[in-house]
Design a protein around this motif. Structure first.
Motif, PDB file in Angstrom:
ATOM      1  N   VAL A  56     -22.637  53.384   4.617  1.00  8.57           N
ATOM      2  CA  VAL A  56     -23.405  52.152   4.732  1.00  8.57           C
ATOM      3  C   VAL A  56     -23.082  51.456   6.049  1.00  8.57           C
ATOM      4  N   HIS A  57     -24.135  50.951   6.667  1.00  5.37           N
ATOM      5  CA  HIS A  57     -24.024  50.119   7.866  1.00  5.37           C
ATOM      6  C   HIS A  57     -24.538  48.762   7.427  1.00  5.37           C
ATOM      7  N   LEU A  58     -23.629  47.907   7.026  1.00  6.05           N
ATOM      8  CA  LEU A  58     -23.967  46.724   6.264  1.00  6.05           C
ATOM      9  C   LEU A  58     -24.596  45.590   7.065  1.00  6.05           C
ATOM     10  N   ARG A  59     -24.377  45.579   8.356  1.00  6.99           N
ATOM     11  CA  ARG A  59     -25.038  44.590   9.225  1.00  6.99           C
ATOM     12  C   ARG A  59     -25.608  45.344  10.419  1.00  6.99           C
ATOM     13  N   LYS A  60     -26.700  44.878  10.943  1.00  8.06           N
ATOM     14  CA  LYS A  60     -27.376  45.579  12.040  1.00  8.06           C
ATOM     15  C   LYS A  60     -26.455  45.768  13.243  1.00  8.06           C
ATOM     16  N   ASP A  61     -25.653  44.758  13.553  1.00 10.02           N
ATOM     17  CA  ASP A  61     -24.775  44.830  14.723  1.00 10.02           C
ATOM     18  C   ASP A  61     -23.318  45.085  14.364  1.00 10.02           C
ATOM     19  N   ASP A  62     -23.060  45.579  13.149  1.00 12.19           N
ATOM     20  CA  ASP A  62     -21.702  45.837  12.695  1.00 12.19           C
ATOM     21  C   ASP A  62     -21.098  47.006  13.468  1.00 12.19           C
ATOM     22  N   ALA A  63     -19.840  46.861  13.857  1.00 12.82           N
ATOM     23  CA  ALA A  63     -19.147  47.915  14.591  1.00 12.82           C
ATOM     24  C   ALA A  63     -18.535  48.962  13.666  1.00 12.82           C
ATOM     25  N   TYR A  66     -19.135  52.435   6.908  1.00 12.24           N
ATOM     26  CA  TYR A  66     -18.257  52.624   5.756  1.00 12.24           C
ATOM     27  C   TYR A  66     -18.756  53.763   4.884  1.00 12.24           C
ATOM     28  N   ARG A  67     -17.840  54.629   4.471  1.00 13.74           N
ATOM     29  CA  ARG A  67     -18.161  55.636   3.464  1.00 13.74           C
ATOM     30  C   ARG A  67     -18.117  54.937   2.114  1.00 13.74           C
ATOM     31  N   THR A  68     -19.104  55.207   1.252  1.00 10.62           N
ATOM     32  CA  THR A  68     -19.153  54.543  -0.046  1.00 10.62           C
ATOM     33  C   THR A  68     -19.371  55.551  -1.164  1.00 10.62           C
ATOM     34  N   THR A  69     -18.844  55.204  -2.321  1.00 13.37           N
ATOM     35  CA  THR A  69     -19.077  56.019  -3.510  1.00 13.37           C
ATOM     36  C   THR A  69     -20.185  55.397  -4.364  1.00 13.37           C
ATOM     37  N   TRP A  70     -20.662  54.213  -3.975  1.00 11.53           N
ATOM     38  CA  TRP A  70     -21.722  53.541  -4.712  1.00 11.53           C
ATOM     39  C   TRP A  70     -23.083  53.977  -4.208  1.00 11.53           C
ATOM     40  N   SER A  71     -24.035  53.994  -5.102  1.00 12.69           N
ATOM     41  CA  SER A  71     -25.417  54.269  -4.723  1.00 12.69           C
ATOM     42  C   SER A  71     -26.017  53.018  -4.094  1.00 12.69           C
ATOM     43  N   GLY A 102     -17.549  50.112  -3.156  1.00 17.27           N
ATOM     44  CA  GLY A 102     -17.375  51.558  -3.190  1.00 17.27           C
ATOM     45  C   GLY A 102     -16.731  52.125  -1.941  1.00 17.27           C
ATOM     46  N   THR A 103     -16.212  51.261  -1.048  1.00 16.84           N
ATOM     47  CA  THR A 103     -15.593  51.721   0.194  1.00 16.84           C
ATOM     48  C   THR A 103     -14.074  51.633   0.080  1.00 16.84           C
ATOM     49  N   ASN A 104     -13.390  51.992   1.137  1.00 21.13           N
ATOM     50  CA  ASN A 104     -11.935  51.839   1.190  1.00 21.13           C
ATOM     51  C   ASN A 104     -11.539  50.543   1.887  1.00 21.13           C
ATOM     52  N   TYR A 105     -12.456  49.619   1.985  1.00 18.15           N
ATOM     53  CA  TYR A 105     -12.189  48.319   2.592  1.00 18.15           C
ATOM     54  C   TYR A 105     -12.513  47.241   1.566  1.00 18.15           C
ATOM     55  N   GLN A 106     -11.655  46.254   1.453  1.00 17.90           N
ATOM     56  CA  GLN A 106     -11.944  45.174   0.505  1.00 17.90           C
ATOM     57  C   GLN A 106     -12.599  44.004   1.238  1.00 17.90           C
ATOM     58  N   PHE A 107     -13.830  43.711   0.851  1.00 14.85           N
ATOM     59  CA  PHE A 107     -14.552  42.564   1.379  1.00 14.85           C
ATOM     60  C   PHE A 107     -14.107  41.354   0.564  1.00 14.85           C
TER      61      PHE A 107
END
Length: 172
Positions: A56-63, A66-71, A102-107
């Protein structure tokens, strides 16, 4: 000990040494990279070594990609129904919401990213994705806010222009 027996023992020892060296070399070559080693790679190498899966690329300008296990459906459901409708905001606009999506990062929505708007990490993602017509088909079309946000492979993500222009790190 006869000469033939010495040759046979020597050949067996040589075969064992060669087999052990080969298996050790294969093990070292296929050994997974640690997160630190992966992070130190150039972005093109990260794409080459990124594990298969959805990204997932969650924001258009995000650097970050993220790999995700969620659909895609599960991420939409969380942001639109669980986050937007069930999470109570504090006076400063932050919330106690935390999610890995579903990523390895906690938002963490307690971390205010936009203090003026009172939005934390999840609030920013919600706002940006909700305005994206490829995430929310009910939104009005504005090309500045339209971008692909969900990819079926790192190779598919790498071909996307927003990913090419902005991503410098992959979180696997």
């Amino acid at each position: 000990m006869s000469v033939k027996l010495k040759w046979l023992v020597g050949a067996i020892i040589a075969l064992i040494v060669v087999a052990a060296g080969t298996s050790y070399g294969i093990y070292q070559h296929n050994k997974p990279l640690t997160d630190q080693e992966f992070k130190a790679l150039e972005i093109n190498e990260q794409f080459d070594k990124a594990p298969a899966g959805h990204y997932v690329h969650l924001r258009k300008d995000d650097a970050t990609l993220y790999r995700t296990t969620w659909s895609a459906k599960k991420i939409k459901h969380y942001l639109i129904y669980d986050y937007a409708n069930k999470v109570k905001a504090r006076r400063d606009g932050s919330t106690a919401a935390k999610s890995h999506l579903g990523t390895n990062y906690q938002f963490n929505d307690s971390n205010l990213v936009d203090e003026k708007a009172g939005e934390g990490e999840i609030g920013i993602l919600y706002s940006e994705l909700f305005d994206n017509q490829k995430f929310n088909s009910d939104t009005s079309y504005d090309s500045d806010y339209v971008y692909d946000w969900y990819f079926n492979s790192p190779q598919q993500a790498q071909k996307d222009s927003d990913v090419q222009d902005n991503v410098t790190q992959i979180v696997r």
